[in-house]
Design a protein around this motif. Structure first.
Motif, PDB file in Angstrom:
ATOM      1  N   LYS A  49      -2.744  -2.195  -4.817  1.00  0.00           N
ATOM      2  CA  LYS A  49      -2.731  -1.618  -3.463  1.00  0.00           C
ATOM      3  C   LYS A  49      -2.505  -2.667  -2.394  1.00  0.00           C
ATOM      4  O   LYS A  49      -2.457  -2.341  -1.199  1.00  0.00           O
ATOM      5  N   GLY A  50      -2.402  -3.921  -2.786  1.00  0.00           N
ATOM      6  CA  GLY A  50      -2.227  -4.978  -1.783  1.00  0.00           C
ATOM      7  C   GLY A  50      -3.533  -5.411  -1.154  1.00  0.00           C
ATOM      8  O   GLY A  50      -3.553  -6.129  -0.159  1.00  0.00           O
ATOM      9  N   CYS A  78       0.830  -1.189   0.000  1.00  0.00           N
ATOM     10  CA  CYS A  78       0.000   0.000   0.000  1.00  0.00           C
ATOM     11  C   CYS A  78       0.876   1.256   0.000  1.00  0.00           C
ATOM     12  O   CYS A  78       0.601   2.229  -0.704  1.00  0.00           O
ATOM     13  N   MET A  79       1.985   1.194   0.780  1.00  0.00           N
ATOM     14  CA  MET A  79       2.928   2.325   0.795  1.00  0.00           C
ATOM     15  C   MET A  79       3.564   2.501  -0.588  1.00  0.00           C
ATOM     16  O   MET A  79       3.732   3.625  -1.083  1.00  0.00           O
ATOM     17  N   GLN A 100     -13.732  -5.501 -15.542  1.00  0.00           N
ATOM     18  CA  GLN A 100     -12.927  -6.418 -14.714  1.00  0.00           C
ATOM     19  C   GLN A 100     -11.594  -5.770 -14.342  1.00  0.00           C
ATOM     20  O   GLN A 100     -11.139  -5.852 -13.204  1.00  0.00           O
ATOM     21  N   LYS A 101     -10.965  -5.117 -15.312  1.00  0.00           N
ATOM     22  CA  LYS A 101      -9.661  -4.509 -15.039  1.00  0.00           C
ATOM     23  C   LYS A 101      -9.780  -3.383 -14.017  1.00  0.00           C
ATOM     24  O   LYS A 101      -8.973  -3.284 -13.103  1.00  0.00           O
ATOM     25  N   ARG A 102     -10.806  -2.532 -14.190  1.00  0.00           N
ATOM     26  CA  ARG A 102     -10.961  -1.410 -13.253  1.00  0.00           C
ATOM     27  C   ARG A 102     -11.315  -1.890 -11.848  1.00  0.00           C
ATOM     28  O   ARG A 102     -10.948  -1.273 -10.858  1.00  0.00           O
ATOM     29  N   ARG A 103     -12.018  -2.998 -11.785  1.00  0.00           N
ATOM     30  CA  ARG A 103     -12.406  -3.500 -10.469  1.00  0.00           C
ATOM     31  C   ARG A 103     -11.221  -4.131  -9.733  1.00  0.00           C
ATOM     32  O   ARG A 103     -11.056  -3.964  -8.526  1.00  0.00           O
ATOM     33  N   HIS A 104     -10.390  -4.885 -10.476  1.00  0.00           N
ATOM     34  CA  HIS A 104      -9.406  -5.720  -9.774  1.00  0.00           C
ATOM     35  C   HIS A 104      -7.966  -5.209  -9.795  1.00  0.00           C
ATOM     36  O   HIS A 104      -7.234  -5.382  -8.822  1.00  0.00           O
ATOM     37  N   ILE A 105      -7.528  -4.630 -10.905  1.00  0.00           N
ATOM     38  CA  ILE A 105      -6.087  -4.319 -10.975  1.00  0.00           C
ATOM     39  C   ILE A 105      -5.666  -3.267  -9.943  1.00  0.00           C
ATOM     40  O   ILE A 105      -4.678  -3.476  -9.223  1.00  0.00           O
ATOM     41  N   LEU A 145       4.968   3.825  -7.027  1.00  0.00           N
ATOM     42  CA  LEU A 145       5.979   2.877  -7.502  1.00  0.00           C
ATOM     43  C   LEU A 145       5.390   1.483  -7.744  1.00  0.00           C
ATOM     44  O   LEU A 145       6.116   0.558  -8.105  1.00  0.00           O
ATOM     45  N   ALA A 146       4.082   1.330  -7.535  1.00  0.00           N
ATOM     46  CA  ALA A 146       3.490  -0.002  -7.678  1.00  0.00           C
ATOM     47  C   ALA A 146       3.083  -0.256  -9.126  1.00  0.00           C
ATOM     48  O   ALA A 146       2.756   0.671  -9.850  1.00  0.00           O
TER      49      ALA A 146
END
Lengths: 379, 423
Positions: free
Chosen positions: B130-131, B58-59, B120-125, B65-66
């Motif tokens: 974010k962990g 999450c940080m 699906q992409k907007r819901r899950h990625i 950087l994620a």
């Protein structure tokens, strides 16, 4: 060799490939076994015109690289030497030329110019850089007396010593390791031809019996040769590896084609899963050989801190796995693979002799463990 | 940069600054990545470690950087494999969310990115980056082994839903995962590759029973799942109906390309899931054998294999990315990694000497080398066996004749199968 060369590197490589195809076709290589030098002076001079000896030499001294990474460029030439099992003292001449350009004095300039022009070749006595067995210094010794360096001792094997006008020798003296460029016509220097498995390369045992040369013949500072020798070893290993990988590539390609063409029990060899799986292993080792030596070449060019371990990893891996690869090529060929008539042995010889030069795989594994130990101590 | 993309060097500097300011440096003998079958942990320890990793992730997300290789519209950075490599160099020696990388970011996240619908992409990625969502793969089956396309788990359409029944195995992290990517059979009347479909589903639901599998070294990391009348809405289908093998092929490609993936952070030099050369040096030290010339030869060999493996991965990764060699060449890195990892486990065991047979806690790193040796073949089995890799290399890379495949051109229901799975 790199999967992607720049356009300039590709032209450079291709020029040498075409030259070697026309000048030393494989039957010519076979017949050169009876040639005293293993190559004609004209051949080498024309090769020098194609850049074979200039890549490790600075522009100021008349050399220059293609890409800015001279050793990487040189590995493309060495690769073609392996692909064609080509003759010529590529390793020693380049090691000496690179050294004279980097640290040689004014007295060494004419020699450097003749190496660049291909009118002369040089030999390099690979010294005691690999004294990993703890047996201490061996090889030639030197002392400085009255403006002269006096050399005694023997070094072997020395590639192209019989064809060279100059030999770069590393000798132990009071100050430590010292490198000296000695003309081969110096009084007291003798070259005893040795026998070898390679058809076109020549090796000698070189003996220095009270050889005297002026102190100006010293390359670098007296006692200061440890770093030079390490650098030279890395260059020699990377060039020799690139050549071995080229030879492996040809042996592999030949054997794969053979597996498609050769039928037994009504099926091509290529249809047997047992053989397919061995080809998969061979392909994996071959790609790994390319990968690790390309990484080593780049690391040496960049002066990267991991250059030493990468160079030794490449030497140890290509020595061991390359030998197994090419011997398996022989096995898949069957009896024809061990005849003189077949081309396979020309590549087998190149890979085999390179394995034994400049430190065996076991020597280089010891070097890697030393690097690991030092890293551990630093940590 | 003309297209507004952050260049690799400034990205590297940004990553370095943030890592040094925010992440904990590892202790000298601590490794961030788990070794062959995770060290045996209690469930509480495992959950605590995972909670910390979610927090770090999450940080990382908040720091921008994620998801280095994921597009910006889904919360990623829209950068390249080179940026990922730079990050992998900077993260060396620091704690990082090792457990989230695979299979969550790749192959699961990578497959969603490639085949998922916009919704699906907007819901899950973003949730993955974010962990918040941890994913697992429901791919292998007890009946199948390497023959993944012979999946027996069935999905039957029922209006806007699918009903799934069957069993999956060799999954990791089922007790902690939130979502799963699942390959199932939707058509039994066509050849095996043409009757598969991929779905996504929440793991914690009544129709899914998870059983831990105890490995020979006591690890219970792997699980088997039993799916009974699990209902999945059609909106959670990935790719076309009966088009699952198209998805599955890329799924396994992402799995094989893990070390070269622009989606996964792995510290340079780390080799998750295997005995690293650095830890073998510790074995030699604690066994008091560092000065033994034979031991030094073995250490040199182990480090050689590691360096060669790294350079090979880079060569194949770049060659595939540049289109110079076929994607099937990923099998070359898989084969090398499997065989060399097994060899390193043998080397460590050899160096441990008699501590390989019996040990006390005084033996330090030399203690318990035998577990990695007993588990040695996992490196040649997991993620597709080395035999499969050899088939792929010889047939798909070198173009040698295919093995006879009696299952290819007949309806899947007529394909002969193991006695234990016949209806």
């Amino acid at each position: 060799m790199l999967l992607e060369l720049s356009a300039d590197q590709e032209i450079f490589r291709d020029t040498t490939a075409r030259f070697l195809t026309s000048r030393v076709p494989i039957n010519e290589v076979r017949s050169l076994r009876n040639h005293p030098a293993g190559f004609d002076p004209d051949y080498w001079r024309e090769g020098a015109d194609l850049g074979w000896t200039s890549l490790l030499v600075s522009e100021e001294h008349g050399g220059g690289s293609v890409s800015g990474a001279g050793l990487v460029d040189l590995t493309t030439i060495a690769h073609e030497f392996g692909v064609h099992a080509a003759p010529g003292p590529l390793v020693p001449t380049n090691v000496v030329a690179g050294t004279l350009s980097a640290v040689g004095g004014d007295t060494h300039r004419p020699v450097l110019a003749s190496l660049l022009a291909g009118t002369s070749v040089a030999a390099w006595c690979f010294g005691p850089a690999l004294s990993t067995d703890g047996q201490g210094p061996a090889g030639p010794r030197c002392r400085i007396a009255g403006g002269e360096v006096v050399l005694d001792g023997t070094q072997r094997p020395v590639e192209a010593a019989g064809q060279a006008d100059h030999i770069l020798v590393t000798a132990w003296g009071e100050a430590g390791l010292t490198q000296v460029l000695v003309p081969t016509d110096a009084a007291g220097l003798s070259r005893e031809p040795m026998r070898t498995a390679d058809l076109t390369r020549r090796f000698s045992a070189v003996t220095f019996d009270g050889v005297r040369v002026p102190v100006e013949a010293i390359v670098g500072e007296p006692g200061d040769a440890d770093d030079l020798l390490e650098r030279q070893l890395q260059l020699a290993v990377v060039i020799g590896n690139a050549e071995a990988v080229g030879a492996l590539q040809t042996a592999f390609d030949m054997t794969l084609q053979w597996a498609f063409d050769r039928y037994s029990f009504g099926r091509p060899l290529a249809s047997y899963q047992e053989l397919k799986h061995r080809f998969a292993d061979q392909k994996t080792w071959l790609e790994a050989c390319h990968a690790v030596n390309d990484a080593a070449a780049a690391a040496v060019d960049e002066g990267s801190p991991d250059a030493k371990e990468l160079v030794s990893a490449a030497k140890a891996f290509i020595g061991d796995y390359g030998s197994e690869l090419v011997q398996d090529c022989v096995q898949i060929h069957g009896g024809i693979g061990v005849t003189f008539e077949h081309d396979l042995h020309l590549y087998l010889r190149r890979v085999t002799v390179n394995r034994a030069l400049y430190g065996t795989p076991a020597d280089h594994r010891q070097r890697i463990s030393t690097v690991l130990e030092n890293q551990k101590e630093r940590a | 940069m003309t297209d507004g993309t952050e260049d690799v060097d400034s990205f590297r500097r940004r990553a370095r600054t943030w890592i040094h300011a925010n992440l904990r440096p590892l202790a000298p003998d601590e490794t961030a990545a788990p070794t062959v079958a995770l060290p045996v942990q209690t469930e509480e320890e495992e959950l605590a470690a995972l909670a910390r990793e979610r927090e770090i992730q999450c940080m990382v997300f908040d720091a921008g950087l994620a998801g280095i290789g994921f597009p910006r519209e889904y919360g990623g950075q829209g950068l390249t494999a080179d940026h990922q490599r730079a990050f992998n160099a900077e993260i060396v020696g620091y704690e990082y969310p090792a457990r989230l990388q695979a299979p969550t970011f790749s192959p699961c996240g990578a497959v969603l990115l490639e085949f998922g619908t916009e919704e699906q992409k907007r819901r899950h990625i973003p949730a993955i980056l974010k962990g918040e969502e941890i994913w697992m793969q429901l791919l292998s089956e007890p009946s199948g082994g390497s023959d993944v396309a012979a999946a027996l788990t069935s999905a039957v359409r029922d209006g806007d839903e699918w009903i799934l029944n069957g069993s999956k195995v060799w999954t990791t992290g089922a007790s902690t995962a939130d979502w799963g990517l699942c390959l199932a059979r939707t058509n039994w009347d066509v050849p095996k590759h043409r009757g598969l479909t991929v779905f996504i589903l929440p793991i914690h639901q009544p129709g899914i029973e998870v059983r831990r599998i105890e490995m020979l070294n006591g690890s219970t990391e792997f699980c088997q799942e039993f799916l009974t009348d699990v209902r999945v809405p059609d909106s959670d289908r990935i790719g076309d109906v009966d088009g699952g093998w198209t998805v599955g092929t890329r799924w396994m490609f992402h799995e094989r390309m893990l070390f070269n993936s622009p989606f996964v952070s792995i510290p340079v030099g780390a080799s998750p899931g295997e005995v690293g050369a650095a830890s073998i040096v510790n074995v030699a030290r604690d066994a008091g054998r560092f000065d033994d010339r034979c031991v030094r030869d073995l250490l040199g060999e182990a480090h050689m294999l590691e360096l060669v493996g790294q350079t090979l991965r880079r060569r194949i990764g770049r060659g595939v990315a540049a289109g110079r060699i076929s994607e099937q060449s990923a099998a070359i890195t898989r084969l090398f990694a499997g065989v060399s990892s097994a060899r390193k486990a043998t080397i460590a065991f050899e160096i441990a000497g008699s501590a390989g047979a019996a040990w006390t806690s005084d033996d330090g790193a030399a203690a318990n080398c035998v577990d990695d040796f007993l588990m040695r073949q996992t490196s040649c089995i997991g993620g597709g066996t080395t035999e499969m890799a050899r088939n792929v290399i010889s047939e798909r890379v070198l173009g040698m004749p295919r093995e006879r495949t009696p299952d290819r051109d007949r309806p899947f229901r007529d394909v002969p199968r193991s006695a234990s799975t016949r209806a």
